[in-house]
Design a protein around this motif. Structure first.
Motif, PDB file in Angstrom:
ATOM      1  N   ASP A 136       0.866  -1.181   0.000  1.00  0.00           N
ATOM      2  CA  ASP A 136       0.000   0.000   0.000  1.00  0.00           C
ATOM      3  C   ASP A 136       0.903   1.232   0.000  1.00  0.00           C
ATOM      4  O   ASP A 136       1.357   1.697   1.048  1.00  0.00           O
ATOM      5  N   TYR A 137       1.179   1.736  -1.200  1.00  0.00           N
ATOM      6  CA  TYR A 137       2.106   2.853  -1.331  1.00  0.00           C
ATOM      7  C   TYR A 137       1.585   4.128  -0.681  1.00  0.00           C
ATOM      8  O   TYR A 137       2.367   4.929  -0.182  1.00  0.00           O
ATOM      9  N   ASN A 138       0.276   4.302  -0.669  1.00  0.00           N
ATOM     10  CA  ASN A 138      -0.293   5.474   0.004  1.00  0.00           C
ATOM     11  C   ASN A 138      -0.051   5.408   1.510  1.00  0.00           C
ATOM     12  O   ASN A 138       0.286   6.417   2.136  1.00  0.00           O
ATOM     13  N   ALA A 139      -0.189   4.229   2.085  1.00  0.00           N
ATOM     14  CA  ALA A 139       0.066   4.058   3.516  1.00  0.00           C
ATOM     15  C   ALA A 139       1.545   4.261   3.825  1.00  0.00           C
ATOM     16  O   ALA A 139       1.896   4.864   4.844  1.00  0.00           O
ATOM     17  N   GLU A 140       2.401   3.766   2.941  1.00  0.00           N
ATOM     18  CA  GLU A 140       3.839   3.959   3.135  1.00  0.00           C
ATOM     19  C   GLU A 140       4.191   5.444   3.070  1.00  0.00           C
ATOM     20  O   GLU A 140       5.002   5.933   3.859  1.00  0.00           O
ATOM     21  N   ALA A 158       2.265   7.949   3.841  1.00  0.00           N
ATOM     22  CA  ALA A 158       1.783   8.561   5.087  1.00  0.00           C
ATOM     23  C   ALA A 158       2.737   8.252   6.240  1.00  0.00           C
ATOM     24  O   ALA A 158       3.029   9.121   7.071  1.00  0.00           O
ATOM     25  N   ARG A 159       3.232   7.019   6.277  1.00  0.00           N
ATOM     26  CA  ARG A 159       4.168   6.629   7.338  1.00  0.00           C
ATOM     27  C   ARG A 159       5.459   7.440   7.233  1.00  0.00           C
ATOM     28  O   ARG A 159       5.983   7.932   8.238  1.00  0.00           O
ATOM     29  N   HIS A 160       5.958   7.593   6.016  1.00  0.00           N
ATOM     30  CA  HIS A 160       7.186   8.381   5.823  1.00  0.00           C
ATOM     31  C   HIS A 160       6.975   9.833   6.229  1.00  0.00           C
ATOM     32  O   HIS A 160       7.866  10.446   6.828  1.00  0.00           O
ATOM     33  N   ARG A 161       5.816  10.387   5.919  1.00  0.00           N
ATOM     34  CA  ARG A 161       5.547  11.777   6.313  1.00  0.00           C
ATOM     35  C   ARG A 161       5.462  11.910   7.835  1.00  0.00           C
ATOM     36  O   ARG A 161       5.889  12.917   8.393  1.00  0.00           O
ATOM     37  N   HIS A 162       4.925  10.896   8.474  1.00  0.00           N
ATOM     38  CA  HIS A 162       4.849  10.906   9.939  1.00  0.00           C
ATOM     39  C   HIS A 162       6.267  10.891  10.538  1.00  0.00           C
ATOM     40  O   HIS A 162       6.551  11.650  11.483  1.00  0.00           O
ATOM     41  N   VAL A 163       7.138  10.058  10.003  1.00  0.00           N
ATOM     42  CA  VAL A 163       8.516  10.001  10.486  1.00  0.00           C
ATOM     43  C   VAL A 163       9.214  11.343  10.247  1.00  0.00           C
ATOM     44  O   VAL A 163       9.938  11.844  11.113  1.00  0.00           O
ATOM     45  N   ALA A 211       8.389   9.764   0.758  1.00  0.00           N
ATOM     46  CA  ALA A 211       6.930   9.845   0.687  1.00  0.00           C
ATOM     47  C   ALA A 211       6.477  10.268  -0.706  1.00  0.00           C
ATOM     48  O   ALA A 211       5.525   9.706  -1.261  1.00  0.00           O
ATOM     49  N   ASN A 212       7.162  11.238  -1.283  1.00  0.00           N
ATOM     50  CA  ASN A 212       6.813  11.678  -2.637  1.00  0.00           C
ATOM     51  C   ASN A 212       6.999  10.556  -3.651  1.00  0.00           C
ATOM     52  O   ASN A 212       6.182  10.393  -4.570  1.00  0.00           O
ATOM     53  N   LEU A 254       4.614   6.189  -7.091  1.00  0.00           N
ATOM     54  CA  LEU A 254       4.389   4.769  -7.348  1.00  0.00           C
ATOM     55  C   LEU A 254       2.900   4.440  -7.310  1.00  0.00           C
ATOM     56  O   LEU A 254       2.389   3.741  -8.175  1.00  0.00           O
ATOM     57  N   ALA A 255       2.219   4.950  -6.314  1.00  0.00           N
ATOM     58  CA  ALA A 255       0.779   4.688  -6.190  1.00  0.00           C
ATOM     59  C   ALA A 255       0.040   5.244  -7.401  1.00  0.00           C
ATOM     60  O   ALA A 255      -0.848   4.583  -7.946  1.00  0.00           O
ATOM     61  N   SER A 256       0.404   6.426  -7.830  1.00  0.00           N
ATOM     62  CA  SER A 256      -0.243   7.042  -8.981  1.00  0.00           C
ATOM     63  C   SER A 256       0.030   6.259 -10.253  1.00  0.00           C
ATOM     64  O   SER A 256      -0.884   6.014 -11.061  1.00  0.00           O
ATOM     65  N   ASN A 257       1.274   5.838 -10.436  1.00  0.00           N
ATOM     66  CA  ASN A 257       1.619   5.062 -11.630  1.00  0.00           C
ATOM     67  C   ASN A 257       0.897   3.727 -11.657  1.00  0.00           C
ATOM     68  O   ASN A 257       0.427   3.292 -12.707  1.00  0.00           O
TER      69      ASN A 257
END
Length: 60
Positions: A4-8, A10-15, A46-47, A52-55
């Protein structure tokens, strides 16, 4: 197993935000700068996850 690239992202942005918080709490300038560089790197991760999620969405 699918990622789940969107969840990843979000996790990176949290870190990244955690590192910014740590940077704001330290009086040590070199350490603060290191924390801020780490935060920037996690924002880049995160970007990349967002791209990746968009692609993947376009391919499916």
């Amino acid at each position: 197993m699918t990622i789940d690239y969107n969840a990843e992202a979000a996790r990176h942005r949290h870190v990244a935000e955690e590192y910014r918080t740590m940077a704001s709490c330290t009086p040590d300038t070199p350490l603060r700068q290191a924390y801020l560089r780490l935060a920037d790197d996690y924002d880049l991760l995160a970007n990349n996850e967002d791209r990746l999620a968009s692609n993947l969405k376009q391919v499916q």
